[in-house]
Design an enzyme around this catalytic site. Sequence first.
Site, mmCIF file in Angstrom:
data_model
loop_
_atom_site.group_PDB
_atom_site.id
_atom_site.type_symbol
_atom_site.label_atom_id
_atom_site.label_comp_id
_atom_site.label_asym_id
_atom_site.label_seq_id
_atom_site.Cartn_x
_atom_site.Cartn_y
_atom_site.Cartn_z
ATOM 1 N N LYS A 191 0.883 -1.251 -0.099
ATOM 2 C CA LYS A 191 0.427 0.074 -0.066
ATOM 3 C C LYS A 191 1.326 1.304 -0.033
ATOM 4 O O LYS A 191 1.434 1.782 0.755
ATOM 5 C CB LYS A 191 -0.808 0.039 1.562
ATOM 6 N N GLY A 244 6.985 4.823 8.744
ATOM 7 C CA GLY A 244 5.798 6.350 8.033
ATOM 8 C C GLY A 244 6.287 6.895 9.700
ATOM 9 O O GLY A 244 6.953 6.693 10.326
ATOM 10 N N SER A 245 4.842 7.735 10.172
ATOM 11 C CA SER A 245 5.290 8.437 10.915
ATOM 12 C C SER A 245 4.858 7.849 12.022
ATOM 13 O O SER A 245 4.590 6.411 12.558
ATOM 14 C CB SER A 245 3.803 10.051 11.550
ATOM 15 N N THR A 246 5.695 8.224 13.929
ATOM 16 C CA THR A 246 5.222 7.290 14.823
ATOM 17 C C THR A 246 4.378 7.567 15.184
ATOM 18 O O THR A 246 3.331 6.130 15.745
ATOM 19 C CB THR A 246 5.767 8.049 16.056
ATOM 20 N N GLY A 249 2.333 4.388 12.777
ATOM 21 C CA GLY A 249 3.188 2.995 13.564
ATOM 22 C C GLY A 249 2.275 2.591 14.949
ATOM 23 O O GLY A 249 2.121 1.418 14.933
ATOM 24 N N GLU A 401 9.198 16.416 15.365
ATOM 25 C CA GLU A 401 9.948 15.919 13.687
ATOM 26 C C GLU A 401 9.229 17.296 12.959
ATOM 27 O O GLU A 401 7.777 16.917 12.639
ATOM 28 C CB GLU A 401 9.650 14.777 13.198
HETATM 29 P P1 NAD Z 1 2.382 8.440 7.663
HETATM 30 O O1 NAD Z 1 2.614 7.791 8.903
HETATM 31 O O2 NAD Z 1 1.530 9.790 7.411
HETATM 32 O O3 NAD Z 1 2.223 7.245 6.629
HETATM 33 C C1 NAD Z 1 2.917 6.627 5.974
HETATM 34 C C2 NAD Z 1 2.014 5.019 5.682
HETATM 35 O O4 NAD Z 1 1.016 4.979 6.340
HETATM 36 C C3 NAD Z 1 0.839 6.077 3.974
HETATM 37 O O5 NAD Z 1 1.146 5.428 2.997
HETATM 38 C C4 NAD Z 1 -0.578 6.476 4.334
HETATM 39 O O6 NAD Z 1 -1.616 5.909 3.740
HETATM 40 C C5 NAD Z 1 -0.682 5.199 5.707
HETATM 41 N N1 NAD Z 1 -1.539 4.836 7.079
HETATM 42 C C6 NAD Z 1 -2.100 6.777 7.419
HETATM 43 N N2 NAD Z 1 -2.869 6.255 8.236
HETATM 44 C C7 NAD Z 1 -3.470 4.608 8.308
HETATM 45 C C8 NAD Z 1 -3.946 4.526 9.255
HETATM 46 N N3 NAD Z 1 -5.079 4.553 9.772
HETATM 47 N N4 NAD Z 1 -4.071 3.150 8.915
HETATM 48 C C9 NAD Z 1 -3.347 2.305 7.489
HETATM 49 N N5 NAD Z 1 -2.269 3.422 7.388
HETATM 50 C C10 NAD Z 1 -2.509 4.148 7.458
HETATM 51 O O7 NAD Z 1 3.711 9.158 7.321
HETATM 52 P P2 NAD Z 1 3.531 9.723 6.139
HETATM 53 O O8 NAD Z 1 3.778 11.387 6.127
HETATM 54 O O9 NAD Z 1 4.125 9.062 4.863
HETATM 55 O O10 NAD Z 1 5.783 9.563 5.798
HETATM 56 C C11 NAD Z 1 6.851 10.596 7.247
HETATM 57 C C12 NAD Z 1 7.291 9.764 8.138
HETATM 58 O O11 NAD Z 1 7.677 8.219 7.825
HETATM 59 C C13 NAD Z 1 8.299 10.514 8.740
HETATM 60 O O12 NAD Z 1 8.034 10.394 10.505
HETATM 61 C C14 NAD Z 1 9.326 9.720 8.743
HETATM 62 O O13 NAD Z 1 9.970 10.021 9.357
HETATM 63 C C15 NAD Z 1 8.912 8.666 8.658
HETATM 64 N N6 NAD Z 1 9.283 7.454 7.656
HETATM 65 C C16 NAD Z 1 10.709 6.588 8.069
HETATM 66 C C17 NAD Z 1 11.651 5.789 8.354
HETATM 67 C C18 NAD Z 1 11.943 4.958 8.856
HETATM 68 O O14 NAD Z 1 12.491 3.799 8.163
HETATM 69 N N7 NAD Z 1 12.393 4.661 9.790
HETATM 70 C C19 NAD Z 1 12.232 5.810 6.948
HETATM 71 C C20 NAD Z 1 10.984 6.682 5.821
HETATM 72 C C21 NAD Z 1 9.939 7.532 6.805
#
Ligand code: NAD
Length: 498
Positions: A191, A244-246, A249, A401
């Site tokens: 996804k 993605g974001s904490t 997560g 962040e």
């Molecule tokens: P995000 O958490 O908003 O979204 C990430 C993914 O999760 C997207 O595909 C989004 O559609 C999905 N998502 C959102 N809500 C959801 C839900 N309720 N259920 C299931 N899926 C859902 O993050 P973002 O804005 O896309 O990315 C930026 C973040 O990613 C930053 O915090 C960054 O630090 C982190 N990041 C971490 C790493 C790592 O390896 N640690 C690498 C790259 C980015």
Amino acid sequence: MSDMTLAQWQYRQAQLNLPTQAFIDGSYRDAVNGATFDCINPANGQLLAKVAACDAADAELAVAAARAAFNDKRWAGQSPKERKLVMQRFAELMRLNKVELALLESLDMGKPIMDAMNYDAPAAANCIAWNGEAIDKLYDEVAPVEEGALALITREPLGVVAAIVPWNFPLVMACWKLGPALATGNSVILKPSEKSPLTALRIAGIAKEAGIPDGVFNVLPGFGHTVGEALAMHMDVDCITFTGSTKIGKHLVQCSGKSNLKRAFMECGGKSPNIILADAPDLDAAASSAAAAIFYNQGEVCTAASRLLVQNSIKAEFIERLLAHAREWVSADPQDPSTRIGAMVDGIQMEQVLRYIDIGKQEGAKLLLGGQRTLEESGGFYIAPTIFDEVTPQMRIFREEIFGPVLAITGFDTLEEAIALGNDTDYGLAAAIWTADLNKAIKGSRALRAGTVFVNNWDGGDMTMPFGGFKQSGNGRDKSLHALEKYTELKSTWIQLA
Ligand code: NAD
Ligand code: MN
């Protein structure tokens, strides 16, 4: 091909056939409900494509296809050397399509085209190849037990893996999941972020062409709260692997607990400290690296060195050097091959970063550079590289962040103070320490609570090194052979001999 001009890139763009449909059970198709969402080019704010907006109904189809493919062993049942060859073909086809993949990535999320050419597209292909190469080189174990028994410790694939990934490195983040999950024999449902679906959709077709069987790799574009949530709560998904974001997560770990205790691996955010000691071997190299570590990819990097901690005895001099390097990072059209910093992924992200810049000003940090939107006439979402000095640990721009090109500088006097400041965070993704003193380097790198510590560099590493976070930066690791463990169950088989 990498010496193409802006005009040539624009010509290539005009020829592009943008992938817009979901990929389920080996074929491209519209979302069940027929809905689409707009995919916007952040360089100019214009519509690129309308992409299938999948929801729970599409998740049902993809999970059923992935489960059927797993059950009949059409992938896991092939010999390791056959699967290795398919993965290598997959990587080779990605390399052959490098220009197209790089262009899709740059158009979709605003990163400079040459970054996509030099890093994203080749790193993604290399990740697939590297994991494929591992398939016939990993052995299981025989336990040391008594003569009357044979005891086997084997690894088996989990089954159906749902990978949910962000928009900052769409292709590389997808392949960090896809590589080890496919190598270990799982079926995968990817996804991508609703902000960057294009390369994920494109590689689905490439994977099929390479010989990945139907149903083994599916891609569902759409929003997190619809299709993402459906996958996270699904009773027949065995693993949710996320970057993605904490905040999200944490939510997905709860989804695991509320549903079937699916394995839940989270790679989340960061607020990484870059510590410069007065005895750093080359202060100018450190200053150049500090600028790149916050401005590369528009600062939209989980390991961005967003906190610069500088020893007070050299701070004024170091900031002069830093500013000289920072001025080389000029926002410009992502498709221009000379561009070093492109557009923020969308208007929402741009507004978030601008809000943090305002917060920094209100909190009393000293603005040294940038601090505003730029190139507004383009219709795109650009932010000028921004540096704040005199940032204190109480300030939100020290703690939260921002995920944009905004650097926070804080001074310190002793190594102990630097380590305490570095660790004064909920995150623990990366950290760096610059010093010519071996003792300080080792003491500092041991004391910093982060998944990756760089000494006299920022961002060193390749596929051989695990990547992931301490504390609220996540659990589990991507990359290296350690990543393969996440996608397998450990089985103990005790065979009693007659
Ligand atoms: P995000 O958490 O908003 O979204 C990430 C993914 O999760 C997207 O595909 C989004 O559609 C999905 N998502 C959102 N809500 C959801 C839900 N309720 N259920 C299931 N899926 C859902 O993050 P973002 O804005 O896309 O990315 C930026 C973040 O990613 C930053 O915090 C960054 O630090 C982190 N990041 C971490 C790493 C790592 O390896 N640690 C690498 C790259 C980015
Ligand atoms: Mn986009």
